[in-house]
Design a protein around this motif. Structure first.
Motif, mmCIF file in Angstrom:
data_model
loop_
_atom_site.group_PDB
_atom_site.id
_atom_site.type_symbol
_atom_site.label_atom_id
_atom_site.label_comp_id
_atom_site.label_asym_id
_atom_site.label_seq_id
_atom_site.Cartn_x
_atom_site.Cartn_y
_atom_site.Cartn_z
ATOM 1 N N ILE A 33 4.664 5.521 56.053
ATOM 2 C CA ILE A 33 4.838 6.038 57.423
ATOM 3 C C ILE A 33 4.834 4.900 58.424
ATOM 4 O O ILE A 33 5.480 4.950 59.467
ATOM 5 C CB ILE A 33 3.750 7.081 57.750
ATOM 6 C CG1 ILE A 33 4.268 8.085 58.795
ATOM 7 C CG2 ILE A 33 2.473 6.455 58.257
ATOM 8 C CD1 ILE A 33 5.250 9.044 58.262
ATOM 9 N N ARG A 34 4.105 3.826 58.106
ATOM 10 C CA ARG A 34 4.103 2.642 58.973
ATOM 11 C C ARG A 34 5.483 1.991 58.993
ATOM 12 O O ARG A 34 5.968 1.579 60.050
ATOM 13 C CB ARG A 34 3.043 1.655 58.453
ATOM 14 C CG ARG A 34 3.116 0.274 59.079
ATOM 15 C CD ARG A 34 2.608 0.278 60.507
ATOM 16 N NE ARG A 34 2.687 -1.042 61.084
ATOM 17 C CZ ARG A 34 3.730 -1.519 61.742
ATOM 18 N NH1 ARG A 34 4.793 -0.760 61.919
ATOM 19 N NH2 ARG A 34 3.726 -2.726 62.246
ATOM 20 N N LYS A 35 6.112 1.913 57.828
ATOM 21 C CA LYS A 35 7.421 1.269 57.761
ATOM 22 C C LYS A 35 8.512 2.108 58.422
ATOM 23 O O LYS A 35 9.482 1.570 58.945
ATOM 24 C CB LYS A 35 7.794 1.010 56.303
ATOM 25 C CG LYS A 35 6.915 -0.023 55.609
ATOM 26 C CD LYS A 35 7.337 -0.216 54.167
ATOM 27 C CE LYS A 35 6.460 -1.255 53.460
ATOM 28 N NZ LYS A 35 6.842 -1.426 52.038
ATOM 29 N N HIS A 36 8.361 3.417 58.387
ATOM 30 C CA HIS A 36 9.421 4.299 58.847
ATOM 31 C C HIS A 36 9.113 4.982 60.170
ATOM 32 O O HIS A 36 9.840 5.891 60.581
ATOM 33 C CB HIS A 36 9.709 5.366 57.789
ATOM 34 C CG HIS A 36 10.243 4.804 56.510
ATOM 35 N ND1 HIS A 36 9.421 4.255 55.543
ATOM 36 C CD2 HIS A 36 11.516 4.668 56.040
ATOM 37 C CE1 HIS A 36 10.156 3.844 54.522
ATOM 38 N NE2 HIS A 36 11.421 4.073 54.786
ATOM 39 N N SER A 37 8.038 4.562 60.849
ATOM 40 C CA SER A 37 7.694 5.205 62.123
ATOM 41 C C SER A 37 8.775 4.972 63.179
ATOM 42 O O SER A 37 9.008 5.819 64.039
ATOM 43 C CB SER A 37 6.342 4.670 62.629
ATOM 44 O OG SER A 37 6.399 3.263 62.814
ATOM 45 N N ASP A 38 9.470 3.806 63.101
ATOM 46 C CA ASP A 38 10.525 3.563 64.082
ATOM 47 C C ASP A 38 11.669 4.555 63.902
ATOM 48 O O ASP A 38 12.262 5.015 64.890
ATOM 49 C CB ASP A 38 11.037 2.132 63.978
ATOM 50 C CG ASP A 38 11.494 1.781 62.565
ATOM 51 O OD1 ASP A 38 11.134 2.521 61.631
ATOM 52 O OD2 ASP A 38 12.204 0.778 62.417
#
Length: 798
Positions: A201-206
């Motif tokens: 989720i950190r990698k894809h939050s953008d």
């Protein structure tokens, strides 16, 4: 002695009648009696024993014959008993032989019945154990397929229902010992899945945030179109900052995992397709079932706080491109969209107080970051794109219930920064326009060219309209270009004011204030710098004054332009006015002052060409060439001044004449000039006469009488005094208002007279006087003395 005998009898009776276990107390009484009582008791006991023996003997003698008879009978029976024994033994042998087979069959039956009973018992126990084994097998299968929440439910059933029934078996004990290990394994696996989820989720939050912002922007575009369709005034804001109508929340249902999103990059995904939250739900349920929900909540919140700090940390080069800001905002939106979803689909994992606290912390950091990075930005287009991003960012998060008032307050700070970048950009545009201008009236060859010019600049002149083509407009090419650029600036400033949720009145006020800054600071500074540039000559300065006059007249059209944009009447009480009038007046005054300065500099250049022979005996009979050139220059220059306002041209002409008069006077009184002949004075007089003729020719219309000639009155009276040699009149009338030489200062006259006095004994005008007329020489000395006394009197009076 006699008394003790009955006592001994009593003791013997008790011994005979009492249980042997209780004889002890009776015997003790024997020893507690009188001395030698023991001896007497033993004697009495022996007598009693002898009596009993005699009675036994009597009884045996009485029954002895019967005993003998019985023995005899028994001996008779013994022979028969022997026979019977043989018969019984034989019968028993035969019976045993006959029963061996029955015994064998009976034993087999017993063994079979024992086996049957054991089998029945085993079946019964297996029926109890099979559900346990099935449940344990089911548990293992659930663990293998990663159905951990179901596995925990199965464990609970095993512990509470099934295992207690068969707890006496060893395999059950093994199961019971393994269950805590399985629980820990489930906790570790679920926590590992949660960590993977948090990392993903950190990698894809953008991407999540980008999708949410797109939805918000689409919703806003739809609302705007709907407002226009319903004839809602687009300039009027839907809501104000302090009482904003909340926009509809952009519901996001997360279905597809982020890994699947990577596999479908070519698809146009909505926010509904981006995230699978099952690891969170699973982990939450698992920890809740295990009674460790608080530990999970603390861990989740701690990790998300760490991720929030990472998300809020911008890249150092973020301010260089709008994409850097977009990624920054997308990550933040993605983070809080996830938190909002968790808030609404779980109970207790996150709370509104927690999300509000996290948002307030993030908002402070965001504002600090934006303040820092926007201060580096010098491109107004980038600032404008950033403003649009912030508006979409704020509207998106507001749709999820997060307060964004501080972001809109920040936008007003950024608006000031945007205006500053606009002013810098337009300063460069103004400089380019001024550099490219030829500072000549705009020629128009036909009606079409005339319409093109007036379509760019509001010019009206009935007198010029009457003239036939080709003709020239009074302003130069920079005027319509400046006017167009001011309107472009207003448009650019308006772009930032849009979507700030402000009323038309506030937008109108913003536009007028920023336009005032453009006129009073940027354009004014450019004009002032332009006027001071060395290559700007008198002709250019005259054109600049004309240009500023027309720009000043166009300010009212700029006010009307702003009014048409905002629909706010200029008669409104709080409406600001444009200060262009003062800007252009100041520029004109500066240009006028520069005209006066450059004109005087030009006069100085001509005077520097003067080459007088101060010892000449006779004048040349005509004015000096440098002076005639100077007068011709002044005539041609003042012809150009016909386009200037009358007072400007008159002031320039008067200033030039005064400066010329002063410069000529300084030439006569120069300390480096030691001697002046009368011939030189006469030649100088011819030059001053030409100056007076120029002044009387009215080079600039509007002077009354001999006003312009008065600029040379000091020189005229001084030269007349020396030419006529009228010292008696000067000295007699000195100090009287009606004096013929009222403008001649005694110190000036003394200085010039000293230069003409014979001090070097060489070629001097007074050398002839000393030979021919000593009286006149004495007169000169007398005049010098009197002038000195006048000068000294003036200094003492001062």
């Amino acid at each position: 002695m006699a008394e003790s005998l009955p006592e001994h009898e009593r003791i013997l009776q008790e011994i005979e009648s009492t249980d042997t276990a209780c004889v002890g107390p009776t015997l003790r009484s024997v020893y507690d009696d009188q001395p030698n009582a023991h001896q007497r008791f033993m004697e009495k006991l022996d007598a009693c024993i002898r009596n009993h023996d005699r009675e036994i003997e009597k009884m045996c003698n009485f029954h002895h014959q019967g005993f003998v008879d019985a023995i005899t009978e028994l001996l008779k029976v013994r022979a028969d008993a022997g026979k019977l024994k043989v018969q019984v033994t034989d019968t028993n042998r035969r019976l045993q032989d006959a029963g061996k087979e029955v015994i064998a069959q009976t034993e087999e039956i017993i063994r079979c019945r024992i086996q049957q009973r054991n089998i029945t018992t085993v079946v019964e126990k297996l029926q109890l154990c099979l559900p346990v084994l099935e449940m344990y097998s089911k548990l293992k299968e659930q663990m293998n397929v990663k159905r951990y929440y179901s596995a925990l439910k199965t464990m609970e059933q095993l512990e509470n229902t099934y295992l207690p029934r068969v707890s006496q078996y060893r395999f059950c004990q093994i199961m019971i010992e393994n269950l805590p290990k399985l629980r820990e394994e489930i906790k570790e696996i679920s926590m590992s899945d949660l960590k993977d989820f948090l990392e993903s989720i950190r990698k894809h939050s953008d991407k999540i945030g980008e999708t949410a912002m797109k939805q918000a922007q689409q919703q806003k575009t739809f609302n705007t179109a709907l407002q226009k369709q319903n004839n809602v005034n687009y300039g009027r804001n839907m809501y104000v900052i302090n009482g904003r109508v909340p926009e509809p929340k952009y519901e996001i249902t997360f279905k597809r995992t982020l890994e699947e999103e990577d596999e479908h990059e070519e698809e146009v995904l909505t926010a509904h397709d981006l995230v699978d939250f099952s690891p969170v739900y699973r982990c939450l349920h698992i920890y809740s079932v295990l009674g460790d929900g608080e530990t999970f909540e603390n861990y989740y919140r701690k990790q998300r706080r760490k991720q929030a700090r990472l998300v809020l940390q911008p890249q150092s080069s973020m301010h260089e491109t709008v994409e850097g800001y977009r990624r920054y905002f997308s990550q933040i939106v993605g983070f809080f969209v996830v938190e909002d979803h968790i808030l609404h689909v779980t109970q207790g994992l996150v709370t509104r107080a927690y999300t509000d606290e996290l948002w307030n912390m993030a908002l402070s950091k965001i504002i600090a970051v934006l303040r820092t990075h926007t201060s580096y930005c010098t491109d107004p287009d980038l600032v404008l794109e950033l403003k649009n991003l912030i508006v979409v960012f704020a509207d998106t998060l507001q749709g999820y219930g997060f307060p964004v008032n501080r972001l809109f307050d920040l936008l007003f700070e950024i608006r000031d920064q945007y205006n500053e970048t606009l002013l810098k950009k337009w300063a460069g545009l103004f400089r380019d326009i001024f550099e490219a201008d030829n500072y000549s009236p705009i020629p128009v060859a036909n009606e079409e060219e005339y319409k093109i010019v007036i379509s760019k600049f509001p010019f009206q002149d009935p007198e010029l309209d009457k003239q036939s083509f080709p003709k020239k407009l009074p302003m130069s090419q920079s005027v319509p270009q400046i006017y167009i650029q001011v309107k472009e600036f207003i448009y650019a400033s308006l772009k930032f004011s849009e979507s700030l949720h402000r009323s038309s009145t506030e937008i109108d006020d913003m536009l007028r204030k920023s336009t005032n800054l453009l006129l009073t600071r940027t354009l004014s500074s450019c004009l002032q710098n332009l006027i001071k540039k060395p290559h700007i000559g008198l002709t250019e300065l005259v054109q600049i004054i004309i240009n500023t006059t027309h720009l000043e007249q166009a300010c009212k059209y700029l006010e009307d332009f702003i009014t048409n944009i905002t629909n706010i009447s200029q008669e409104t009480v709080h409406t600001a006015r444009l200060y262009g009038l003062s800007t252009f007046k100041d520029a004109r005054h500066a240009a006028e002052g520069e005209i006066y300065t450059k004109l005087n500099q030009k006069i100085d250049e001509f005077i520097q060409l003067a080459d007088y022979d101060w010892t000449m005996s006779e004048p040349a009979g005509r004015a000096s060439g440098y002076l005639m050139d100077l007068i011709n220059f002044l005539r041609s220059t003042f012809q150009v001044f016909t386009h200037l306002p009358g007072k400007v041209a008159q002031t320039a002409c008067m200033s030039a004449c005064q400066h010329l008069s002063t410069s000529l006077m300084q030439m006569l009184l120069d300390s480096e000039l030691k001697q002046i002949s009368m011939g030189a004075v006469q030649q100088f007089n011819l030059d001053v006469i030409q100056c007076e003729l120029f002044a009387s020719s009215e080079p600039v219309p509007g002077f009354h009488g001999d006003t312009l000639q008065l600029a040379f009155i000091d020189l005229r009276q001084l030269l007349d005094l020396f030419m006529v040699w009228d010292w008696s009149t000067y000295l007699a009338d000195y100090g009287q208002p009606t004096s013929k030489y009222l403008r001649v200062n005694p110190s000036t006259a003394l200085t010039l007279l000293e230069k003409m006095k014979d001090t070097s004994k060489k070629n001097n005008i007074f050398a002839q006087f000393r030979k021919n007329d000593r009286d006149k020489q004495k007169l000169i000395e007398t005049v010098v003395k009197q002038l000195r006394s006048l000068v000294n009197g003036m200094s003492q009076h001062t």
